[in-house]
Design an enzyme around this catalytic site. Structure first.
Site, PDB file in Angstrom:
ATOM      1  CB  ILE A 253      29.875   7.055  -3.083  1.00  0.00           C
ATOM      2  CG1 ILE A 253      30.802   8.249  -3.305  1.00  0.00           C
ATOM      3  CG2 ILE A 253      28.693   7.070  -4.051  1.00  0.00           C
ATOM      4  CD1 ILE A 253      31.562   8.205  -4.625  1.00  0.00           C
TER       5      ILE A 253
ATOM      6  N   GLY B 291      23.518   0.260 -10.222  1.00  0.00           N
ATOM      7  CA  GLY B 291      24.770   0.445  -9.488  1.00  0.00           C
ATOM      8  C   GLY B 291      24.807   1.747  -8.705  1.00  0.00           C
TER       9      GLY B 291
ATOM     10  CG  ASP C 216      23.472   6.588 -12.675  1.00  0.00           C
ATOM     11  OD1 ASP C 216      23.207   7.667 -12.114  1.00  0.00           O
ATOM     12  OD2 ASP C 216      23.302   6.386 -13.893  1.00  0.00           O
TER      13      ASP C 216
END
Ligand code: ADP
Length: 168
Positions: free
Chosen positions: A11, A32, A34
């Site tokens: 992302i 993850g 984050d």
């Protein structure tokens, strides 16, 4: 109506107006997605997050994207899965709603969501994807969003979203 799409991969690479982070209540970074977002955005991101003084579960807060291609990061705090009878579905739906409200406030036309809560927080992928799709179908267009990307990092998540989006 907004277009809902599945994209695969990282992302942090998405050149959209806003990406959503699956954050924790501290907003100070974690594992993850984050961790990946904080690494790619640079140290300015944690400094901006510090000024937000955390975020409650089921809510979301905005920062700039700094070194990311995306202009904004919406930090959403999903629920930790605890069997499903502790308000998790409503909390997860609220994360997506809050992000779409932020999209409206910041005039975001394109937004990419990760599969919030389905990693370390343990929310089952299928039920989580159903909620994500239902809320985005219902609200994205009304918030001025043209394109919603469901950014799937792993194959199982991508297959789940593709199946559910194909169904209705
Ligand atoms: P949570 O704590 O909310 O469960 P995680 O980051 O552990 O958050 O996982 C949420 C989802 O994000 C999982 O499906 C995971 O595979 C995915 N993910 C991890 N890294 C990335 C990334 N760089 N881009 C997109 N999705 C990612």
């Amino acid at each position: 109506m907004a277009k809902l799409e599945v994209v695969r991969g990282d992302i942090t690479k998405r050149a959209v107006d806003a990406i959503v982070n699956a954050a924790n209540t501290s907003l100070l970074g974690g594992g993850g997605v984050d961790g990946a977002i904080h690494r790619a955005a640079g140290p300015e991101l944690v400094a901006a997050c510090r000024e937000l003084h955390g975020c409650k579960t089921a809510d979301a807060k905005a920062t700039p994207g700094f070194r990311l291609p995306a202009k904004w990061v919406f930090h959403a705090v999903g629920p930790v899965w605890n069997g499903g009878a502790k308000g998790e579905p409503e909390q997860l739906a609220n994360c997506y709603r809050q992000c779409l409200q932020l999209a409206r406030e910041h005039e975001v036309k394109s937004i990419a969501f990760p599969a919030i809560s389905t990693g370390i927080y343990g929310y089952p992928k299928g039920p989580a994807a159903k909620i994500a799709i239902a809320v985005c179908r219902e609200m994205a267009g009304g918030c001025g969003v043209d394109t919603v990307e469901f950014c799937c990092f792993d194959e199982a998540t991508a297959v789940t979203y593709e199946r559910l989006l194909g169904e209705a």
